[in-house]
Design a protein around this motif. Structure first.
Motif, PDB file in Angstrom:
ATOM      1  N   VAL A   1       7.274  -7.338   1.186  1.00 15.15           N
ATOM      2  CA  VAL A   1       6.367  -6.961   0.096  1.00 15.15           C
ATOM      3  C   VAL A   1       6.340  -5.437   0.004  1.00 15.15           C
ATOM      4  O   VAL A   1       6.148  -4.755   1.016  1.00 15.15           O
ATOM      5  CB  VAL A   1       4.929  -7.481   0.326  1.00 15.15           C
ATOM      6  N   ILE A   2       6.540  -4.945  -1.205  1.00  9.43           N
ATOM      7  CA  ILE A   2       6.553  -3.495  -1.435  1.00  9.43           C
ATOM      8  C   ILE A   2       5.298  -3.109  -2.208  1.00  9.43           C
ATOM      9  O   ILE A   2       4.862  -3.848  -3.105  1.00  9.43           O
ATOM     10  CB  ILE A   2       7.818  -3.107  -2.244  1.00  9.43           C
ATOM     11  N   GLN A   3       4.672  -1.985  -1.844  1.00 12.37           N
ATOM     12  CA  GLN A   3       3.596  -1.452  -2.700  1.00 12.37           C
ATOM     13  C   GLN A   3       4.048  -0.079  -3.172  1.00 12.37           C
ATOM     14  O   GLN A   3       4.317   0.820  -2.372  1.00 12.37           O
ATOM     15  CB  GLN A   3       2.266  -1.371  -1.951  1.00 12.37           C
ATOM     16  N   TYR A   4       4.147   0.054  -4.480  1.00 11.16           N
ATOM     17  CA  TYR A   4       4.639   1.300  -5.073  1.00 11.16           C
ATOM     18  C   TYR A   4       3.541   2.372  -5.086  1.00 11.16           C
ATOM     19  O   TYR A   4       2.364   2.077  -4.822  1.00 11.16           O
ATOM     20  CB  TYR A   4       5.105   1.048  -6.500  1.00 11.16           C
ATOM     21  N   ALA A   5       3.923   3.562  -5.488  1.00  4.72           N
ATOM     22  CA  ALA A   5       2.987   4.684  -5.548  1.00  4.72           C
ATOM     23  C   ALA A   5       1.810   4.391  -6.469  1.00  4.72           C
ATOM     24  O   ALA A   5       0.702   4.892  -6.251  1.00  4.72           O
ATOM     25  CB  ALA A   5       3.730   5.936  -6.020  1.00  4.72           C
ATOM     26  N   ASN A   6       2.017   3.585  -7.501  1.00  2.00           N
ATOM     27  CA  ASN A   6       0.934   3.270  -8.441  1.00  2.00           C
ATOM     28  C   ASN A   6       0.040   2.126  -7.939  1.00  2.00           C
ATOM     29  O   ASN A   6      -0.826   1.644  -8.664  1.00  2.00           O
ATOM     30  CB  ASN A   6       1.504   2.929  -9.824  1.00  2.00           C
ATOM     31  N   GLY A   7       0.266   1.675  -6.715  1.00  2.00           N
ATOM     32  CA  GLY A   7      -0.573   0.623  -6.126  1.00  2.00           C
ATOM     33  C   GLY A   7      -0.114  -0.786  -6.451  1.00  2.00           C
ATOM     34  O   GLY A   7      -0.622  -1.744  -5.884  1.00  2.00           O
ATOM     35  N   LYS A   8       0.840  -0.919  -7.372  1.00  2.00           N
ATOM     36  CA  LYS A   8       1.317  -2.250  -7.767  1.00  2.00           C
ATOM     37  C   LYS A   8       2.333  -2.756  -6.740  1.00  2.00           C
ATOM     38  O   LYS A   8       3.049  -1.966  -6.124  1.00  2.00           O
ATOM     39  CB  LYS A   8       1.967  -2.200  -9.156  1.00  2.00           C
ATOM     40  N   ARG A   9       2.392  -4.082  -6.622  1.00  2.00           N
ATOM     41  CA  ARG A   9       3.258  -4.659  -5.599  1.00  2.00           C
ATOM     42  C   ARG A   9       4.431  -5.469  -6.194  1.00  2.00           C
ATOM     43  O   ARG A   9       4.370  -5.901  -7.336  1.00  2.00           O
ATOM     44  CB  ARG A   9       2.443  -5.567  -4.680  1.00  2.00           C
ATOM     45  N   ALA A  10       5.444  -5.664  -5.379  1.00  2.00           N
ATOM     46  CA  ALA A  10       6.595  -6.505  -5.756  1.00  2.00           C
ATOM     47  C   ALA A  10       7.150  -7.112  -4.478  1.00  2.00           C
ATOM     48  O   ALA A  10       6.939  -6.567  -3.387  1.00  2.00           O
ATOM     49  CB  ALA A  10       7.664  -5.666  -6.449  1.00  2.00           C
ATOM     50  N   ILE A  11       7.820  -8.245  -4.598  1.00  2.00           N
ATOM     51  CA  ILE A  11       8.472  -8.861  -3.440  1.00  2.00           C
ATOM     52  C   ILE A  11       9.974  -8.718  -3.597  1.00  2.00           C
ATOM     53  O   ILE A  11      10.532  -9.046  -4.644  1.00  2.00           O
ATOM     54  CB  ILE A  11       8.067 -10.342  -3.299  1.00  2.00           C
ATOM     55  N   PHE A  12      10.620  -8.162  -2.559  1.00  2.00           N
ATOM     56  CA  PHE A  12      12.077  -7.991  -2.573  1.00  2.00           C
ATOM     57  C   PHE A  12      12.701  -9.062  -1.673  1.00  2.00           C
ATOM     58  O   PHE A  12      12.330  -9.190  -0.511  1.00  2.00           O
ATOM     59  CB  PHE A  12      12.477  -6.621  -1.995  1.00  2.00           C
ATOM     60  N   PHE A  13      13.685  -9.759  -2.198  1.00  2.00           N
ATOM     61  CA  PHE A  13      14.416 -10.759  -1.410  1.00  2.00           C
ATOM     62  C   PHE A  13      15.732 -10.149  -0.957  1.00  2.00           C
ATOM     63  O   PHE A  13      16.397  -9.449  -1.740  1.00  2.00           O
ATOM     64  CB  PHE A  13      14.689 -12.002  -2.260  1.00  2.00           C
ATOM     65  N   ILE A  14      16.077 -10.418   0.294  1.00  2.00           N
ATOM     66  CA  ILE A  14      17.322  -9.857   0.837  1.00  2.00           C
ATOM     67  C   ILE A  14      18.374 -10.959   0.927  1.00  2.00           C
ATOM     68  O   ILE A  14      18.146 -11.985   1.561  1.00  2.00           O
ATOM     69  CB  ILE A  14      17.079  -9.235   2.224  1.00  2.00           C
ATOM     70  N   ILE A  15      19.481 -10.726   0.252  1.00  2.00           N
ATOM     71  CA  ILE A  15      20.572 -11.700   0.249  1.00  2.00           C
ATOM     72  C   ILE A  15      21.869 -10.966   0.562  1.00  2.00           C
ATOM     73  O   ILE A  15      22.202  -9.979  -0.114  1.00  2.00           O
ATOM     74  CB  ILE A  15      20.651 -12.431  -1.111  1.00  2.00           C
TER      75      ILE A  15
END
Ligand SMILES: [Zn+2]
Ligand SMILES: [Zn+2]
Length: 529
Positions: A498-512
């Motif tokens: 789970v990533i939280q960007y500088a603007n506080g918003k989050r995203a999930i990165f999948f590693i393949i």
């Protein structure tokens, strides 16, 4: 009789063409206007409106990158977000896809006194897509599946719809589900897009909840043969959003500020996969290099495989560990902490979140018989003495130090910028709580992503090894392959952070296959960055 063409939007109920003309009146008592179709000669008193007056695409051109969002009918777009999306479209040379969402709000400020709801604002018209299309063999867009626009669980009961493929549906609430499958090469996901239109809900309870959960957002999907990478794009109030290292705003495209954090999928250090290390730390365009996070969070850093209580009555695993020389608890702990020291850049702080596997050391200390464990006897007595020395009475009973943390502290194992977060301690970044591993839920229940989504604060957690988004709760996956106690049944696990960007918003990165996005250097070089 002379005939005149009437309302061109009426169509013949028989053949569907708009060749409808007036054709005199009926001779009944109550005379009615009659119409005639000049195409098929059909006569009727009831021509109809066309069924689908808004043209929609049912297929999409092939592209390497898709930006996918949803638009509610009869509602304007968020002008800033739309502008940012257009900038991202250009930057990535992406296909922009808007899935139509339908909702009837009789109290809407944009349709007052007007019965006609079946329209979309002009910006989205060229991008509307209501078909079902595979982007590659692993993921498809379900533009034809109409989900109630104010639904609280937009992905409910959809798991089997896409068979073994991942699926994207158009909806204004952010959600992600990982679906258990027997194959583990690529995760099977169900995702919502987020919306590009303004909130426009009824004043009912469901409408109010819809508005509360309304997310200005989109998904970016990158296609690389039979692999896909998908990431959430969650916009702030201005409509700006960050993807990886770039910020797209109404004003322009620029390098994003340092990300706030990366919260790794459960580490279980002894079993961390090399391709996860590569994507997270060592590749040229690794997450650490591209996002330059301020914090790195580690869950279940220790696996405690050396003396896990699950192996107590399992002589085969015990023998296997002895044969492999993998029985020393001290070595396992020291290797795990050394890994964090080595992987934490100087300008970043690592936080080791208290987790059940780290705390298995405590259980071992209470239950194991050191007399029967020559490999660990010395370590056992040493750490037992330290814990005993510090056991104390408190307001709520006996308190004692977590032996994993205590050993690291007394031995000064952790680098200066590596910190332990004790159980029950809070750590908040931009309104997101990071102190919950995910094993404990509310009021003594077992933790789940769902029950930790109901505690009134945003949470980023780990523990169930399953990447999920439920309301404000984001769950990471894991950094390992199939662990020995997980083998057997179908699994929803994946390598995901789970990533939280500088603007506080989050995203999930999948590693393949050691990657989490298309080759970034090419994209940047092409843009002259
Ligand atoms: Zn755990
Ligand atoms: Zn775990």
């Amino acid at each position: 009789m002379k005939t005149k063409k009437q309302n061109p939007s009426w169509v013949c109920p028989k053949c569907g063409t708009d060749a409808i003309v007036k054709d005199g009146k009926t001779t009944n008592k109550i005379s009615k206007q009659r119409f005639k179709c000049t195409e098929c000669e059909h006569r009727t008193t009831m021509p109809r409106l066309p069924l689908n007056p808004v043209p929609m695409r049912s297929t999409l051109p092939k592209s390497k990158v898709y930006l996918i969002t949803a638009a509610q009918n009869a509602t304007p777009v968020h002008a800033g977000f739309w502008k940012s999306l257009e900038r991202a479209k250009k930057f990535y040379n992406a296909e922009l896809v808007v899935i139509p969402g339908r909702y009837k709000n009789p109290t809407s400020q944009w349709t007052q006194g007007n019965d006609e709801h079946e329209w979309w604002c002009p910006e989205v018209l060229p991008h509307l897509f209501d078909g079902r299309m595979k982007l590659n063999d692993r993921i498809m867009i379900l533009g034809d599946v109409k989900i109630q626009w104010a639904a609280q669980t937009p992905l409910a009961s959809m798991d089997a719809l896409t068979k073994n493929m991942s699926g994207i549906v158009g909806h204004g609430k952010r959600a992600l589900r990982s679906i258990a499958t027997p194959q583990h090469k690529q995760p099977k996901l169900m995702l919502t897009t987020g919306a590009c239109t303004l909130p426009n809900y009824t004043d009912t309870k469901q409408g109010a909840l819809g508005e509360f959960n309304h997310c200005f957002g989109a998904l970016i999907v990158e296609i690389d043969g039979d692999v896909f990478f998908v990431r959430e794009l969650n916009a702030d109030r201005r409509g700006a959003f960050i993807d990886l290292d770039m910020e797209f705003s109404p004003e322009g495209v620029r390098r994003a500020k340092r990300a706030l954090s990366i919260s790794m999928g459960d580490v279980h250090h002894r079993f961390i996969l090399p391709h996860v290390v590569q994507a997270t730390f060592t590749a040229k365009d690794s997450m650490m290099n591209l996002l330059r996070p301020r914090y790195l969070f580690l869950h279940d850093l220790l696996d405690f495989h050396t003396r896990n209580h699950h192996h107590k009555d399992d002589w085969i695993t015990g023998y296997g560990k002895w044969k492999a020389g993998m029985e020393c608890v001290r070595t396992e702990i020291e290797e795990a902490i050394r890994f964090v020291n080595e992987k934490t850049p100087k300008n970043c702080k690592s936080i080791i979140v208290s987790s059940n596997h780290d705390r298995a050391l405590s259980r071992w200390l209470k239950e194991a018989d050191f007399k029967k464990d020559p490999v660990n006897l010395g370590f056992y007595l040493e750490i037992a003495a330290e814990v005993a020395k510090r056991a104390r009475m408190s307001e709520s009973g006996i308190e004692y130090d977590d032996p994993f943390i205590l050993y690291a502290r007394t031995q000064k194992l952790a680098a200066k910028n590596v910190q332990f977060l004790e159980q029950g301690k809070s750590f908040v970044l931009a309104d997101v709580e990071y102190g919950l591993h995910g094993d404990h839920g509310p009021n003594g229940s077992r933790g789940t992503t769902k029950n930790l989504s109901t505690i009134g604060i945003k949470v980023t957690k780990g523990h169930n090894h399953t990447a999920e988004i439920v309301d404000g709760c984001y769950s990471a996956g894991k950094s390992t392959g199939m662990l020995e106690y997980e083998a057997g049944g179908p699994s929803s696990h994946s390598n995901a952070h789970v990533i939280q960007y500088a603007n506080g918003k989050r995203a999930i990165f999948f590693i393949i296959n050691g990657r989490y996005c298309l080759n970034r250097r090419h994209a940047l070089a092409k843009k002259g960055k």
